[in-house]
Design a protein around this motif. Structure first.
Motif, PDB file in Angstrom:
ATOM      1  N   ASP A  48      -1.905  -3.936 -13.473  1.00  0.00           N
ATOM      2  CA  ASP A  48      -0.783  -4.833 -13.196  1.00  0.00           C
ATOM      3  C   ASP A  48       0.535  -4.065 -13.298  1.00  0.00           C
ATOM      4  OD1 ASP A  48      -0.208  -4.513 -15.846  1.00  0.00           O
ATOM      5  OD2 ASP A  48      -0.863  -6.522 -16.463  1.00  0.00           O
ATOM      6  N   ALA A  49       1.668  -4.790 -13.190  1.00  0.00           N
ATOM      7  CA  ALA A  49       2.989  -4.126 -13.129  1.00  0.00           C
ATOM      8  C   ALA A  49       3.258  -3.307 -14.390  1.00  0.00           C
ATOM      9  CB  ALA A  49       4.076  -5.162 -12.927  1.00  0.00           C
ATOM     10  N   ARG A 108       2.223  -9.818  -1.378  1.00  0.00           N
ATOM     11  CA  ARG A 108       2.372 -10.381  -2.724  1.00  0.00           C
ATOM     12  C   ARG A 108       1.834  -9.397  -3.780  1.00  0.00           C
ATOM     13  NH1 ARG A 108       0.225 -16.354  -4.655  1.00  0.00           N
ATOM     14  NH2 ARG A 108       0.998 -16.199  -6.806  1.00  0.00           N
ATOM     15  N   ASP A 162       4.509  -6.898  -4.184  1.00  0.00           N
ATOM     16  CA  ASP A 162       5.678  -7.457  -4.865  1.00  0.00           C
ATOM     17  C   ASP A 162       5.442  -7.616  -6.364  1.00  0.00           C
ATOM     18  OD1 ASP A 162       6.927  -7.544  -2.525  1.00  0.00           O
ATOM     19  OD2 ASP A 162       6.659  -9.713  -2.152  1.00  0.00           O
ATOM     20  N   GLU A 163       4.226  -8.041  -6.738  1.00  0.00           N
ATOM     21  CA  GLU A 163       3.966  -8.299  -8.155  1.00  0.00           C
ATOM     22  C   GLU A 163       3.569  -7.026  -8.892  1.00  0.00           C
ATOM     23  OE1 GLU A 163       1.599 -11.700  -8.950  1.00  0.00           O
ATOM     24  OE2 GLU A 163       2.726 -12.966  -7.533  1.00  0.00           O
ATOM     25  N   TYR A 193       1.002  -4.824  -8.389  1.00  0.00           N
ATOM     26  CA  TYR A 193      -0.398  -4.416  -8.586  1.00  0.00           C
ATOM     27  C   TYR A 193      -0.663  -3.080  -7.911  1.00  0.00           C
ATOM     28  CZ  TYR A 193      -1.433  -9.115 -10.221  1.00  0.00           C
ATOM     29  OH  TYR A 193      -1.449 -10.274 -10.926  1.00  0.00           O
TER      30      TYR A 193
END
Lengths: 347, 299
Positions: free
Chosen positions: A262-263, A298, A301-302, A304
């Protein structure tokens, strides 16, 4: 002692050596044609070879033989070496000649080890040479049909290079020690088989990947590199996405892991349900316009990302040498235990 | 050097067993003899010979064979020949291969002697030992032990598996080899008759302990069976060591080791044969060393 060593070993050694020799002849006869065919270009070479039943069979027979050889050596050359003497009580005949037990064992062990190393070495060298053109094509990313597995991957690694020799010697040492401890030939053979297989599984699952520093690639997930997506639940009610897999530009590698971060750079155990859109619609349904593109956007953007850990094909020989050295040290240790064990009572 | 086998308080237990297979064995066997080691099954004969051949490691005490620790190197191994119980041979290998094995593994191997023996025994060298009779296999094992030209030959029950005729032939053959080669022999048997003609030195082993050891002639000369009127139990003729005593209502019979001349006229003394001598020592043990089981009636 050399005479006696050979006299007692030949009964078990000759059939095994003959079977290996037969395979070597087949490899020697067909090998040159593979080199020629490979010059036509990797893709057409492997495609053409897939249709040649004999060579496909030979390819797999070679792999099977390389994996079976340590088992045969351990069970049929190693385990009976001392156990059969103890069972027939002939140890009392041979150990009361003018040769010490230590010397007797040294000749028997080294004699069998020399034959083992020769047979396993020739086999592995021939297989590595014969399959060379195939494996270069696979390493170049042209794998197809029955020829998909790179030689650094677990299924092939143990049948190429120096590792088969090391496994055969280790199996021999396991066999002799098991015979000395158990004192029954058949039981020692069974225990040897279990020990050799257990060692192979242990090395493949826990040790081999640690023998060199793996490489890591972190990449955004895109429409181009996404190759797999695993969903839990059914098509109508997707609970979440278990994992996704991406392909890297790397070819012929041994992939250790393919994880989503994840980010914050934390590993995602599962992914949200909406990620399923990235995989496109379920079979038989029409695609919703723009859904896939939106999904990849998406993901980006998030924040990943996908992290792939692998041993590149260039690490093949490093891993081979290190694993072989490890196994040989273990074999030497077991051999030393044999010398320690043969002293003491010989009832 | 005149000692073939010397032990001092030698003891052996197998593994973690608490039972002593051999205990407090102190012996000094001279060279140039044929020593018979007698005792019932399980007395520790094989253990003693296994220790002497270096096949076993002592648990207690010490043992010297020809002045050195058993099998303390290939040179010492060359000086001692050993045939284990049941005379093991490689059943899949031919007689000729056994002889080749002997020639390869023994620097002092006497090939001419061995060929001559095999010839005389009428054994076809191309036959596998698995197809030979027990007697022939024992002969092959003995031939291999003699062929290495040892100074000491240790034979553990060499004739146990043989029929009476083969036993006699084997022992005769052994005696000829001994006479030709100036060998010291230690051989065990649980049958006295096997040893009667061959041995000139006797060791009786009972319940893992040495009961008696000595020159056979001397032992026979110094032991007497003495019969007289009924005496109190175990009070034998004065000055003599009682080996066994047995009593009927009117008579007492003692087997004694004499300490001096027999002068008491109330005793009738007769010499003993080897068999009786050995049996006296075997029985002697049974009558007063081992506790008798007590029988209780439970109602």
């Amino acid at each position: 002692m050399i005479w006696l060593t050979w006299r007692q070993l030949r009964l078990q050694a000759v059939p095994v050596a003959a079977a290996v020799a037969l395979l070597l002849v087949a490899l020697a006869v067909t090998g040159p044609s593979l080199v020629d065919a490979a010059e036509d270009g990797a893709r057409s070479f492997l495609t053409g070879l897939s249709a040649d039943t004999f060579k496909v069979t030979l390819y797999y027979a070679g792999i099977a033989t390389a994996y079976a050889l340590p088992l045969v050596v351990g069970a049929f050359w190693g385990a009976p070496m001392v156990a059969r003497e103890l069972e027939a009580r002939t140890h009392r005949l041979v150990w009361s000649q003018s040769v010490t037990r230590t010397r007797w064992l040294a000749f028997k062990l080294l004699g069998a080890a020399a034959v083992t190393a020769t047979v396993a070495g020739l086999l592995s060298w021939a297989l590595t040479w014969w399959a060379g053109p195939i494996e270069r094509a696979i390493a170049a990313g042209e794998g197809t049909g029955p020829f998909m597995v790179s030689r650094i991957e677990p299924a092939l690694f143990g049948a190429r290079g120096t590792v088969p020799v090391a496994y055969a010697l280790l199996a021999l040492a396991f066999g002799v020690l098991a015979g000395l401890v158990i004192r029954r030939t058949v039981a020692a053979m069974a225990v040897t088989l279990v020990l050799v297989v257990a060692t192979q599984l242990l090395v493949v699952s826990m040790v081999r990947s640690q023998l060199a520093e793996p490489e890591t690639i972190t990449t955004p997930i895109t429409e181009e590199n996404l190759v797999g997506l695993m969903i839990s639940g059914d098509a109508d009610t997707i609970e979440n996405v278990m994992q996704i897999q991406v392909d890297t530009a790397e070819t012929g590698e041994w992939e250790l892991s393919n994880l989503t971060l994840d980010a914050d750079g934390e590993r995602m155990r599962t992914l949200p349900a909406w990620v399923a859109d990235c995989g496109g619609p379920p079979p038989g349904e029409r695609a919703q316009a723009g859904a896939r593109e939106a999904c990849f956007e998406r993901l980006a953007d998030e924040g990943y990302e996908q992290q792939v850990t692998f041993h590149p094909t260039s690490s093949f020989w490093t891993l081979q040498w290190r694993e072989s050295a490890l196994l040989l040290v273990l074999a030497l240790g077991l051999g030393g235990l044999c010398f320690w064990r043969i002293r003491g009572d010989a009832p | 050097m005149t000692t073939a086998l010397r032990t001092h308080e030698l003891g052996k237990r197998y593994g973690r067993s608490r039972h002593w297979a051999l205990k407090d064995c102190t012996l000094d066997l001279p060279t140039g003899r044929v020593v018979g080691l007698v005792g019932p099954n399980g007395a520790g004969k094989s253990t003693l010979l296994g220790l002497a051949a270096g096949m076993l490691v002592p648990t207690a005490g010490r043992i010297d064979v020809l002045g050195e620790a058993p099998s303390s190197g290939s040179e010492h191994l060359a000086r001692v020949g050993f045939v284990s119980q049941d005379a093991p041979t490689y059943r899949g290998m031919s007689v000729a291969d056994h002889l080749r094995l002997g020639a390869h593994l023994n620097p002092r191997w006497d090939d001419a002697l061995v060929r001559e023996r095999i010839d005389r025994l009428g054994i076809d060298p191309s036959r596998r030992t698995g197809s030979l009779s027990g007697g022939q296999r024992a002969q092959i094992a003995l031939t291999m032990a003699i062929g290495k030209r040892p100074e000491l030959l240790i034979l553990d029950e060499p004739v146990a598996a043989l029929d009476p005729l083969a036993r006699r032939e084997f022992m005769q053959d052994l005696m000829e080899a001994v006479a030709e080669q100036d060998l010291t022999v230690v051989l065990s048997s649980h049958l006295v008759s096997d040893l009667e003609r061959a041995c000139d030195y006797l060791v009786v082993l009972v319940d893992s302990q040495v009961r008696v050891a000595g020159d056979l002639e001397e032992l026979l000369a110094s032991h007497r069976r003495m019969t007289g009127a009924r005496r109190p139990s175990d009070v034998g003729p004065a000055g003599h060591h009682v080996v066994t005593a047995s009593h009927t209502d009117r008579q007492s019979t003692f087997v004694v080791r004499t300490g001096g001349p027999l002068v008491d006229p109330s005793w009738d003394a007769t010499p003993l044969g080897l068999e009786d001598l050995v049996l006296a020592y075997l029985r002697g043990d049974a009558s007063y060393e081992r506790p008798r089981p007590t029988v209780e009636v439970v109602r």
